[in-house]
Design a protein around this motif. Structure first.
Motif, PDB file in Angstrom:
ATOM      1  N   UNK A   7       7.464   2.913  -8.529  1.00  0.00           N
ATOM      2  CA  UNK A   7       7.347   1.780  -9.062  1.00  0.00           C
ATOM      3  C   UNK A   7       6.671   2.151 -10.623  1.00  0.00           C
ATOM      4  N   UNK A   8       7.342   1.632 -11.816  1.00  0.00           N
ATOM      5  CA  UNK A   8       6.840   1.468 -12.953  1.00  0.00           C
ATOM      6  C   UNK A   8       5.822   0.083 -12.911  1.00  0.00           C
ATOM      7  N   UNK A   9       5.019  -0.099 -13.894  1.00  0.00           N
ATOM      8  CA  UNK A   9       4.165  -1.172 -13.841  1.00  0.00           C
ATOM      9  C   UNK A   9       5.164  -2.333 -13.943  1.00  0.00           C
ATOM     10  N   UNK A  10       6.230  -2.309 -14.922  1.00  0.00           N
ATOM     11  CA  UNK A  10       6.957  -3.356 -15.378  1.00  0.00           C
ATOM     12  C   UNK A  10       7.975  -3.659 -13.941  1.00  0.00           C
ATOM     13  N   UNK A  11       8.398  -2.645 -13.342  1.00  0.00           N
ATOM     14  CA  UNK A  11       9.264  -2.764 -11.908  1.00  0.00           C
ATOM     15  C   UNK A  11       8.345  -3.754 -10.731  1.00  0.00           C
ATOM     16  N   UNK A  12       6.853  -3.163 -10.752  1.00  0.00           N
ATOM     17  CA  UNK A  12       6.064  -3.901  -9.894  1.00  0.00           C
ATOM     18  C   UNK A  12       5.742  -5.204 -10.301  1.00  0.00           C
ATOM     19  N   UNK A  13       5.665  -5.478 -11.806  1.00  0.00           N
ATOM     20  CA  UNK A  13       5.321  -6.793 -12.017  1.00  0.00           C
ATOM     21  C   UNK A  13       6.439  -7.624 -11.927  1.00  0.00           C
ATOM     22  N   UNK A  14       7.778  -7.386 -11.895  1.00  0.00           N
ATOM     23  CA  UNK A  14       9.064  -8.093 -11.669  1.00  0.00           C
ATOM     24  C   UNK A  14       8.951  -8.705 -10.188  1.00  0.00           C
ATOM     25  N   UNK A  15       8.444  -7.719  -9.198  1.00  0.00           N
ATOM     26  CA  UNK A  15       8.380  -8.247  -7.958  1.00  0.00           C
ATOM     27  C   UNK A  15       7.213  -9.193  -7.707  1.00  0.00           C
ATOM     28  N   UNK A  16       6.189  -8.992  -8.407  1.00  0.00           N
ATOM     29  CA  UNK A  16       4.945 -10.030  -7.901  1.00  0.00           C
ATOM     30  C   UNK A  16       5.480 -11.334  -7.542  1.00  0.00           C
ATOM     31  N   UNK A  17       6.224 -12.058  -8.148  1.00  0.00           N
ATOM     32  CA  UNK A  17       6.628 -13.328  -7.472  1.00  0.00           C
ATOM     33  C   UNK A  17       7.119 -13.307  -6.315  1.00  0.00           C
ATOM     34  N   UNK A  18       7.903 -12.410  -5.781  1.00  0.00           N
ATOM     35  CA  UNK A  18       8.453 -12.139  -4.303  1.00  0.00           C
ATOM     36  C   UNK A  18       7.228 -11.774  -3.544  1.00  0.00           C
ATOM     37  N   UNK A  19       6.674 -10.873  -4.048  1.00  0.00           N
ATOM     38  CA  UNK A  19       5.357 -10.396  -3.193  1.00  0.00           C
ATOM     39  C   UNK A  19       4.399 -11.432  -2.886  1.00  0.00           C
ATOM     40  N   UNK A  20       4.162 -12.156  -3.816  1.00  0.00           N
ATOM     41  CA  UNK A  20       3.352 -13.617  -3.559  1.00  0.00           C
ATOM     42  C   UNK A  20       3.746 -14.195  -2.287  1.00  0.00           C
ATOM     43  N   UNK A  21       5.003 -14.539  -2.660  1.00  0.00           N
ATOM     44  CA  UNK A  21       5.637 -15.639  -1.422  1.00  0.00           C
ATOM     45  C   UNK A  21       5.726 -14.851  -0.187  1.00  0.00           C
ATOM     46  N   UNK A  22       6.045 -13.603  -0.152  1.00  0.00           N
ATOM     47  CA  UNK A  22       5.895 -12.831   1.126  1.00  0.00           C
ATOM     48  C   UNK A  22       4.809 -12.591   1.781  1.00  0.00           C
ATOM     49  N   UNK A  23       3.601 -12.491   0.856  1.00  0.00           N
ATOM     50  CA  UNK A  23       2.336 -12.340   1.470  1.00  0.00           C
ATOM     51  C   UNK A  23       1.874 -13.952   2.008  1.00  0.00           C
ATOM     52  N   UNK A  76       8.904   0.063   0.097  1.00  0.00           N
ATOM     53  CA  UNK A  76       7.569   0.996   0.445  1.00  0.00           C
ATOM     54  C   UNK A  76       6.435   0.410  -0.242  1.00  0.00           C
ATOM     55  N   UNK A  77       6.437  -0.873  -0.273  1.00  0.00           N
ATOM     56  CA  UNK A  77       5.263  -1.459  -0.739  1.00  0.00           C
ATOM     57  C   UNK A  77       4.229  -1.563   0.421  1.00  0.00           C
ATOM     58  N   UNK A  78       3.102  -1.291   0.093  1.00  0.00           N
ATOM     59  CA  UNK A  78       2.035  -1.367   1.238  1.00  0.00           C
ATOM     60  C   UNK A  78       1.128  -2.404   1.218  1.00  0.00           C
ATOM     61  N   UNK A  79       0.950  -3.229   2.373  1.00  0.00           N
ATOM     62  CA  UNK A  79      -0.231  -4.195   2.595  1.00  0.00           C
ATOM     63  C   UNK A  79      -1.102  -3.462   3.002  1.00  0.00           C
ATOM     64  N   UNK A  80      -2.262  -3.309   2.282  1.00  0.00           N
ATOM     65  CA  UNK A  80      -3.692  -2.528   2.762  1.00  0.00           C
ATOM     66  C   UNK A  80      -4.511  -3.528   3.265  1.00  0.00           C
ATOM     67  N   UNK A  81      -4.607  -4.822   3.264  1.00  0.00           N
ATOM     68  CA  UNK A  81      -5.471  -5.866   3.581  1.00  0.00           C
ATOM     69  C   UNK A  81      -4.768  -7.160   3.565  1.00  0.00           C
ATOM     70  N   UNK A  82      -4.254  -7.645   4.667  1.00  0.00           N
ATOM     71  CA  UNK A  82      -3.509  -8.831   4.562  1.00  0.00           C
ATOM     72  C   UNK A  82      -4.444  -9.994   4.291  1.00  0.00           C
ATOM     73  N   UNK A  83      -5.722  -9.948   4.901  1.00  0.00           N
ATOM     74  CA  UNK A  83      -6.520 -11.075   4.467  1.00  0.00           C
ATOM     75  C   UNK A  83      -6.677 -11.366   3.060  1.00  0.00           C
ATOM     76  N   UNK A  84      -7.045 -10.192   2.275  1.00  0.00           N
ATOM     77  CA  UNK A  84      -7.117 -10.182   0.911  1.00  0.00           C
ATOM     78  C   UNK A  84      -6.091 -10.393   0.068  1.00  0.00           C
ATOM     79  N   UNK A  85      -4.958  -9.887   0.834  1.00  0.00           N
ATOM     80  CA  UNK A  85      -3.636  -9.728  -0.129  1.00  0.00           C
ATOM     81  C   UNK A  85      -3.653  -8.731  -0.870  1.00  0.00           C
ATOM     82  N   UNK A  86      -4.123  -7.592  -0.243  1.00  0.00           N
ATOM     83  CA  UNK A  86      -4.342  -6.147  -1.246  1.00  0.00           C
ATOM     84  C   UNK A  86      -3.056  -5.467  -0.896  1.00  0.00           C
ATOM     85  N   UNK A  87      -2.502  -5.201  -1.982  1.00  0.00           N
ATOM     86  CA  UNK A  87      -1.035  -4.461  -1.834  1.00  0.00           C
ATOM     87  C   UNK A  87      -0.848  -3.317  -2.757  1.00  0.00           C
TER      88      UNK A  87
END
Length: 125
Positions: A7-23, A76-87
């Motif tokens: 991911x480029x930083x911009x690609x990851x940024x674009x996914x953040x709203x979805x990632x927040x919802x999924x988390x 291929x986005x990894x959740x490293x700590x579900x409690x903290x929401x670390x991705x």
């Protein structure tokens, strides 16, 4: 290379709203699953028949959780700590395969770290 997708930083940024919802959904389903497991365990101790609706609800919650976790896995986005929401998002920084690191509550993707370094090795982009 360990990952097919970087991911480029911009690609990851674009996914953040979805990632927040999924988390948020995964965290809620995990909490619900834990409550249901306590209920199932107490019924098993008492010798009750735990089939039917109780098991169906538990299985549905588990299946819903797997669907959302698959959203991370297929990207291929990894959740490293579900409690903290670390991705972590696989990326290439300075010609090296690394992770872009984001934690729930952060407004933007501002950090990266080596694949083996983990959270303590975070550096500002």
């Amino acid at each position: 290379m360990h990952f097919k997708k970087h991911y480029t930083r911009d690609e990851a940024r674009e996914l953040l709203p979805q990632v927040r919802g999924w988390l948020g959904e995964v965290q809620a389903l995990r909490d619900e699953l834990a409550r249901q497991e306590v209920r199932v365990a107490s019924l098993m101790q008492a010798g009750h028949d735990i089939g039917g609706n109780t098991v169906n609800i538990w299985l549905k919650t588990f299946a819903d959780m797997r669907v959302i976790l698959n959203e991370f896995n297929t990207r291929e986005i990894q959740i490293k700590d579900l409690d903290r929401g670390l991705v972590d998002f696989p990326a290439i920084v300075q010609g090296r395969e690394v992770f872009l690191c984001w934690e729930q509550g952060e407004e933007d993707i501002e950090f990266w770290h080596d694949l083996e370094a983990g959270y303590p090795g975070r550096e500002r982009l």
